[in-house]
Design an enzyme around this catalytic site. Sequence first.
Site, PDB file in Angstrom:
ATOM      1  N   TRP A 158      15.273  43.716  47.702  1.00 48.62           N
ATOM      2  CA  TRP A 158      13.871  43.522  47.300  1.00 48.62           C
ATOM      3  C   TRP A 158      13.072  44.737  47.811  1.00 48.62           C
ATOM      4  CZ3 TRP A 158      17.146  39.995  46.118  1.00 48.62           C
ATOM      5  CH2 TRP A 158      16.843  39.025  45.189  1.00 48.62           C
ATOM      6  N   HIS A 176      12.054  35.115  32.685  1.00 51.50           N
ATOM      7  CA  HIS A 176      12.288  35.967  33.852  1.00 51.50           C
ATOM      8  C   HIS A 176      13.074  37.170  33.343  1.00 51.50           C
ATOM      9  CE1 HIS A 176      11.218  33.768  37.466  1.00 51.50           C
ATOM     10  NE2 HIS A 176      11.976  34.553  38.202  1.00 51.50           N
ATOM     11  N   ASP A 204      12.894  41.827  41.635  1.00 54.17           N
ATOM     12  CA  ASP A 204      12.984  41.710  40.182  1.00 54.17           C
ATOM     13  C   ASP A 204      12.628  43.046  39.530  1.00 54.17           C
ATOM     14  OD1 ASP A 204      12.480  39.270  41.567  1.00 54.17           O
ATOM     15  OD2 ASP A 204      12.178  38.242  39.675  1.00 54.17           O
ATOM     16  N   ASP A 248       7.513  38.128  38.208  1.00 50.94           N
ATOM     17  CA  ASP A 248       8.788  37.418  38.041  1.00 50.94           C
ATOM     18  C   ASP A 248       8.755  36.533  36.811  1.00 50.94           C
ATOM     19  OD1 ASP A 248       6.828  35.827  39.292  1.00 50.94           O
ATOM     20  OD2 ASP A 248       8.318  34.538  40.226  1.00 50.94           O
ATOM     21  N   ARG A 269       4.895  29.411  35.974  1.00 55.29           N
ATOM     22  CA  ARG A 269       4.741  28.494  37.116  1.00 55.29           C
ATOM     23  C   ARG A 269       3.825  29.114  38.173  1.00 55.29           C
ATOM     24  NH1 ARG A 269      10.865  29.434  38.628  1.00 55.29           N
ATOM     25  NH2 ARG A 269      10.664  31.245  39.995  1.00 55.29           N
ATOM     26  N   ASP A 270       3.734  28.463  39.314  1.00 61.42           N
ATOM     27  CA  ASP A 270       2.786  28.927  40.331  1.00 61.42           C
ATOM     28  C   ASP A 270       3.351  30.094  41.144  1.00 61.42           C
ATOM     29  OD1 ASP A 270       4.756  27.437  41.458  1.00 61.42           O
ATOM     30  OD2 ASP A 270       3.455  26.009  42.490  1.00 61.42           O
ATOM     31  N   GLU A 271       3.800  31.130  40.440  1.00 59.09           N
ATOM     32  CA  GLU A 271       4.212  32.378  41.102  1.00 59.09           C
ATOM     33  C   GLU A 271       3.523  33.544  40.396  1.00 59.09           C
ATOM     34  OE1 GLU A 271       7.955  33.058  42.892  1.00 59.09           O
ATOM     35  OE2 GLU A 271       8.700  31.071  42.373  1.00 59.09           O
ATOM     36  N   GLU A 288      15.648  32.593  33.676  1.00 62.56           N
ATOM     37  CA  GLU A 288      15.871  32.852  35.101  1.00 62.56           C
ATOM     38  C   GLU A 288      17.306  32.509  35.491  1.00 62.56           C
ATOM     39  OE1 GLU A 288      13.418  30.343  37.562  1.00 62.56           O
ATOM     40  OE2 GLU A 288      13.570  31.730  39.254  1.00 62.56           O
TER      41      GLU A 288
HETATM   42  C1  BGC Z   1      11.113  34.339  42.051  1.00 60.93           C
HETATM   43  C2  BGC Z   1      12.093  35.458  41.909  1.00 60.93           C
HETATM   44  C3  BGC Z   1      12.219  36.144  43.208  1.00 60.93           C
HETATM   45  C4  BGC Z   1      12.765  35.156  44.161  1.00 60.93           C
HETATM   46  C5  BGC Z   1      13.068  35.673  45.513  1.00 60.93           C
HETATM   47  C6  BGC Z   1      11.662  33.386  43.048  1.00 60.93           C
HETATM   48  O1  BGC Z   1      10.909  32.283  43.240  1.00 60.93           O
HETATM   49  O2  BGC Z   1      10.802  33.756  40.857  1.00 60.93           O
HETATM   50  O3  BGC Z   1      12.247  36.043  40.752  1.00 60.93           O
HETATM   51  O4  BGC Z   1      12.844  37.357  43.219  1.00 60.93           O
HETATM   52  O5  BGC Z   1      11.993  33.994  44.246  1.00 60.93           O
HETATM   53  O6  BGC Z   1      14.223  35.218  45.884  1.00 60.93           O
END
Ligand code: BGC
Length: 729
Positions: free
Chosen positions: A400, A627, A347, A334, A338-340, A606
Amino acid sequence: MEKLGKWISAKEFQDNICSVFRREVNLQNKVTKAVWFVTARGMYVPNLNGKAVTDAVFMPGWTTYQKRIQFQEYDVTDLLKERNVFKITLGKGWYGSRLGWIPPYHRYGDSYAINTHILITFEDGTEENIVSDNTWETAYTGILFSEIYDGEVFDSRISPDNWSDAAVCEDSYGEELVPQEGEWIKEREMFPAQKIIKTPKNETVIDFGQNLTGYVSVRIFGPTGHHAKILHGEVLDSSGNFYNENLRTAKQQVEIICNGSTVEYKPHFTFQGFRYICLIDWPEDVNLDNFQAIAVYSDMERVGTFHCSNEKLNRLYENILWGQRSNFLDVPTDCPQRDERCGWTGDAQVFIKAASYNFDVSRFFKKWLNDLRLEQFDDGGIPAIVPNVIGQNGASSSAWGDAAVICPWQLYLAYGDRTILEDNFECMRRWVEFIRYQGEFEETWDVGHHFGDWLGLDALEGSYKGSTSENLIATAFYAYSTSLLIKAGKELGRDMCEYEFLYDRIRSAYIREYLPGGLLRDKTQTAHALTLYFDLCDSKGKIARDLADLIKDGGNCLQTGFVGTPYLLHALSENGYEEVAYDLLLRESYPSWLYSVNQGATTMWEHWDGIKPDGQLWSAEMNSFNHYAYGAVGDWLYGAVAGINADERAPGFRHIVFRPFFDSRLLYVKATLKTKYGNVSAKWKIQDNRFIYEVYVPEGCTASVYMDGMCHEVNSGCHKLTMGLNKAQ
Ligand code: BGC
């Protein structure tokens, strides 16, 4: 190969410090070939006789580690001497770093280890096999800490000594070792530091001019023991100060401990998403020549180009490419900062079509889909992210989870490779079956958790979800996935009668439920776009007119989020409203694609308003400037503006459908696409009140060119068609 050697690790296990392993190999006889196989529970850098054995980084890549880990194979014949030292430096990588944003964070394991096999073939035909075992030695390196989100700490005073025997570890995790499947991850574009900024807060900031994913290579001189830090950020705040609050808990920080001489350094096992760096306690005058940003991503082949007379659109296109480069780092993530940094399924499905026009993503996505299949839940549900590091959180949301169907189908269209459908068919089918048994009725999906039209601008105050009903979206995607499953099944020669029957019932239920009296109950752009694009109504004319009116009445603004945006312009142009589609595409003020371009964006944001018109930033909780989702519009640039489309009856662009939608606000457009059959191109210009369209069809291919309300069937070669502009298209 199921087995290389034994898993070995440092005996005294020190959580954060990276270790290095070595093995001396003395050779008497003449070598004809030497192959080195390596993998790690962690991330590794291989080195032979002081030389790099590959220009790839971040091996072994990120897979569903509990089930499979890739190993890599290096031909090291030319690097061998009589006396050799094989070395492998090991960091945590995705395996050992904390991942996900939900405490307690996910870690695959904390027993970082390597596993390796050196196979040497001599001139006399004999072989020598050297595998990892307790004959390897290990020591600690100066990399005192390294994690994906938080960065690296490097003590340049330390070089490994104190070698001791490696410890052989438990072999009981049960993961399979598989050969490298994905693209290699490589260092690509290099950006010299562009300027030093002294911010109002008196920070020393360096601008590299491009937001990207990778790291900074630095040269630094400081007194021994001095700690210098580099912070990474994507934008400056409205006052021009360094900004990194949007990283949430990710530190993205690199710390170097100096040794009294010049040190050249770049991180080994971590990456950052950034355009700016902020120097803390820098021990010397800042010289821009000492800093270089390096973009790191999966080494996909670039296959598409797009260029037109509007420079802002060209910049948008570049930003789409950078969104892809920055987030195609072994898995489709994504965001990179950040912490993802996770493989969000939604996505990926939103962007895959644009992605496959830009780069050859077949290998990249095949690997990811292999993991997606391994991560599919027993009931057929699909995790929200793959590889799954958040368990059931957000799992099986509509749009998703539908990545399980949409992604293989798009790869099939783009590359014409039936094995993609064969490999994924059962997973696709199980996803549709999963939906079928949700809730009371088989033909609708009206229960469960969904992300909705994520970040849609018509969200109610305080919500991340646009206002289109979640159940409408869920049932629409249920219908769409079922329709693609049917196509895939037929292509594979399966009997799809049951699903055809199911599809008819879903479609009728959708119309009954969401289009009472033939009009959409939800007066949202996303509801209209999905209904049109997924063919879920009996009379498209009326729905398309309503969509165009909704947009015009709202001041020619888009309102769509992640779910509606990819289809919005297609729904308009395919139903006679290409002018409205162009109004949205070319709009420059907020909200629009070009708004971020006008704000100086070099990647996709984003949020439509990541930086608001008054300069304020969206909440730091959720504000990535890298994003790719809204970059989905890239497929409209190639497919509708330039007019290059695949045909599902002869996929892989063996038959091409050219269908340009032109607009006199653009003077010319050119696009090219390298397909497995050859280079396709399309260009148009508007001259003397005529629309002139030129296409190239590769050898052995055919095409349909739609223009002037007619379809022209053509063979390979160059074709030029013109039409007077007063006529309808
Ligand atoms: C992510 C997204 C993801 C979403 C889900 C976010 O925190 O960065 O791109 O699809 O959460 O709703």
